[in-house]
Design a protein around this motif. Structure first.
Motif, short mmCIF file in Angstrom:
data_model
loop_
_atom_site.label_atom_id
_atom_site.label_comp_id
_atom_site.label_asym_id
_atom_site.label_seq_id
_atom_site.Cartn_x
_atom_site.Cartn_y
_atom_site.Cartn_z
N ARG A 6 63.74 85.76 -85.01
CA ARG A 6 64.11 85.31 -83.95
C ARG A 6 63.20 85.60 -82.75
O ARG A 6 62.46 86.04 -82.27
N ASP A 52 69.17 74.64 -77.15
CA ASP A 52 69.47 75.84 -78.08
C ASP A 52 68.60 75.38 -78.84
O ASP A 52 68.10 74.99 -79.89
N GLU A 86 70.11 77.13 -85.39
CA GLU A 86 71.07 78.03 -85.87
C GLU A 86 71.29 78.09 -86.91
O GLU A 86 71.05 77.59 -87.82
#
Length: 263
Positions: free
Chosen positions: A151, A141, A144
């Protein structure tokens, strides 16, 4: 009483496979072996890095997180820096770089340098396919952040921007080296290739959409692909009877400037 000795094999005039690999005069000799070895050696640190990422190695995770948060804090306080990084990241994104590579291939085809155009195409396509496949296999991932300045979709490792910047820089550098002589222009070409690779990768970390290890993985994979396809092209040159070259100095096909049909 006569005795029959078992027949002995005549000594073979054909050198062993190992000696042929290390023979500078053999068509698949020392230069090709060294190039292929270099490609393999670059893959080793990439594979180790990928294993560390897959295993969520704590020291690497702490380093990635520390760098990401430090750069993110700087980005939040400096909007102009964010704009600059976004512009650079967009201009040198994978698709624009592939478009530039396509223009280069078309130019080479128009000059009759079909094999060189095939090498450039293969390098970009192979790297472009391996990157997304590895992203799916690793499944890491993206960072965060509470207040992201940018993004990006998809998985994180390896960085596609870093990978494609390395591929494009390598292709452009090794094709254009024969045209720039040995003076300031050659240095400028090397500097431009390094800036394209390094700044594009760092821009992704600065924007908080990649970890540092993602970018490092993209760089390593890109170098490995360029080294591997260059080794294959060096093999063809040896079979074709063309003079040996040092790609980092001469490019992959110095003949293209004078005799495109030889490339």
């Amino acid at each position: 009483m006569s005795t029959h000795r078992p027949p002995t094999l005549a000594p073979s005039s054909q050198p062993s496979w190992r000696r042929r690999r290390l023979d500078p005069d053999h068509s698949l000799g020392l230069r090709l072996t060294l190039a292929a070895t270099a490609a393999f050696l670059v893959l080793v640190p990439f594979a180790l890095l990928a294993l560390l990422v897959l295993g969520a190695w704590a020291p690497l995770h702490r380093l990635d997180t520390a760098v990401t948060h430090t750069l993110h804090d700087y980005a939040v306080d400096h909007p102009a820096w964010v704009v600059l990084m976004r512009i650079w990241s967009d201009v040198f994104a994978p698709m624009p770089l592939r478009a530039v590579a396509l223009l280069l291939v078309i130019w080479l085809l128009r000059r009759g340098a079909r094999r060189l155009a095939l090498w450039a195409t293969t390098t970009m396509v192979v790297g472009g396919l391996i990157g997304p496949l590895l992203k799916l296999l690793v499944g890491r991932d993206r960072p965060e952040l509470l207040d992201p300045v940018a993004r990006a979709a998809g998985f994180s490792f390896p960085s596609g921007h870093a990978l494609n910047a390395t591929l494009a820089a390598g292709v452009l550098l090794l094709v254009l080296l024969p045209y720039v002589g040995r003076g300031v222009a050659r240095v400028a070409l090397w500097v431009a290739a390094l800036l394209l690779t390094v700044v594009t990768g760092l821009s992704r970390v600065a924007l908080g959409v990649h970890f540092t290890s993602d970018v490092l993985g993209g760089w390593l994979l890109g170098v490995a692909v360029v080294a591997a396809t260059t080794a294959a092209f060096t093999s063809w040159r040896a079979h074709a009877g063309l003079r040996p070259v040092q790609p980092a100095r001469d490019g992959v096909s110095p003949e293209v400037e004078r005799h495109p049909e030889d490339a």
